[in-house]
Design an enzyme around this catalytic site. Sequence first.
Site, PDB file in Angstrom:
ATOM      1  CB  SER A  80     -35.753  21.762  -6.463  1.00  0.00           C
ATOM      2  OG  SER A  80     -34.978  22.626  -7.259  1.00  0.00           O
ATOM      3  CE  LYS A  83     -32.470  23.838  -4.754  1.00  0.00           C
ATOM      4  NZ  LYS A  83     -33.312  24.540  -5.711  1.00  0.00           N
ATOM      5  CB  SER A 145     -36.648  26.301  -4.816  1.00  0.00           C
ATOM      6  OG  SER A 145     -36.187  25.049  -5.290  1.00  0.00           O
TER       7      SER A 145
END
Length: 404
Positions: A80, A83, A145
């Site tokens: 993640s 991102k 997230s």
Amino acid sequence: MKVRSIAAVAVAAVATSVLGFALAQTPAPAPAAPAPAALSDALPVPPPPQIQGKAWVLMDYATGQVIAGDNENERVEPASITKVMTSYVVAAEMKAGKVKGDDQVMMSEHAWREGGAGTEGSYSGFEVNKTAPLVEMEKGMVIQSGNDAAIALAEHVAGSEDAFAALMNAYAARIGMKGSHFVNPHGLSAPDHYSTAHDLAILGRAMVRDFPEAYSYNKIKEYTVGPITQQNRNLLLWRDPSVDGIKTGHHSGAGYCLMASAKRGDQRLISVVMGSTSENQRAVDSQALLNWGFRFFETHRLYDAGKAISKQKVWKGAAEEVQLGVAQPLLVSTPRGKYARLKPSMELPKTLIAPIAKGQKIGVVKVSLDGKVVAQRPLVALNAVEEGGFFKRMWDELMMWWNS
């Protein structure tokens, strides 16, 4: 960050290279000497902490120098932390006027099915087939997230995840990420979706530098969408008040990952830990890295942009000399107490002949510590020198021949 200026000094080039380059004399010491070093600064810098992860790096924000690292250029799954790249693209497209913060972003059925509550990954909680302002959707991605929010943003900005991934790779190349390739906006495991610890530190630095407002979302500790309130997964936000971002990541292939950034005084550091063993361990190791970096390293400003650090003779010109400096500030990170051992030098052409344009690259200034170059910048002309008249050119031609 202890920031000190080296005064502009005249540096004479010595003609010693058959290739036409000369090594300039070392500039004089700065008039304002650094503060006396602590007794412990005279000791060798101890090794960095032991990190339980596949790869890690600690970077100085001001200079971009890697202070320490292990396997930092090894290919890893970014999970993640991807991102952050998505946030960078969204912020860049907003700055370019392609999208706006109050755009209504649709949580499509595709985004909801691939990244929503029915999946095993993290999600934001925005309702399917309903819209939310782009800024709110981004906070759902950054703070919670949310994989669903990342997909929705990608679809809004570029039309599809594939098209958005092409933007991600283009922006990654632009900011110097040479070992990364993205195929989705959320970071779930996929073939050919990879990065490196070093590249991710470059990304974190670019996010702080280029889009501070978007970066600031990373320090928000919790966010509510409808009836769902979720906390930021970066445990350091609760443990260290100097930490103000940036992003966690986890899945079975990547392990536990954390990119963190902290600012103490004027100094900012960025740490990246990839493939750790647990949520707590990635936080513990990141904290240890930051503490070690702040304790044993400092940053110095050696030259300001646009200020002369050398004057050089110009032949056949309307003026006799040109002032040289750097177009961007030159900063360097050093172990604490080692400022006095920095040695600047310059590589310049043996002969400068007009015309010379303002901003033209003339040579290079380098800074060494214990024989190792730790920073360098192009030297550029700070003023233009037009070509001289006929008789000036002829006289200088004669003098150049006489001196050769």
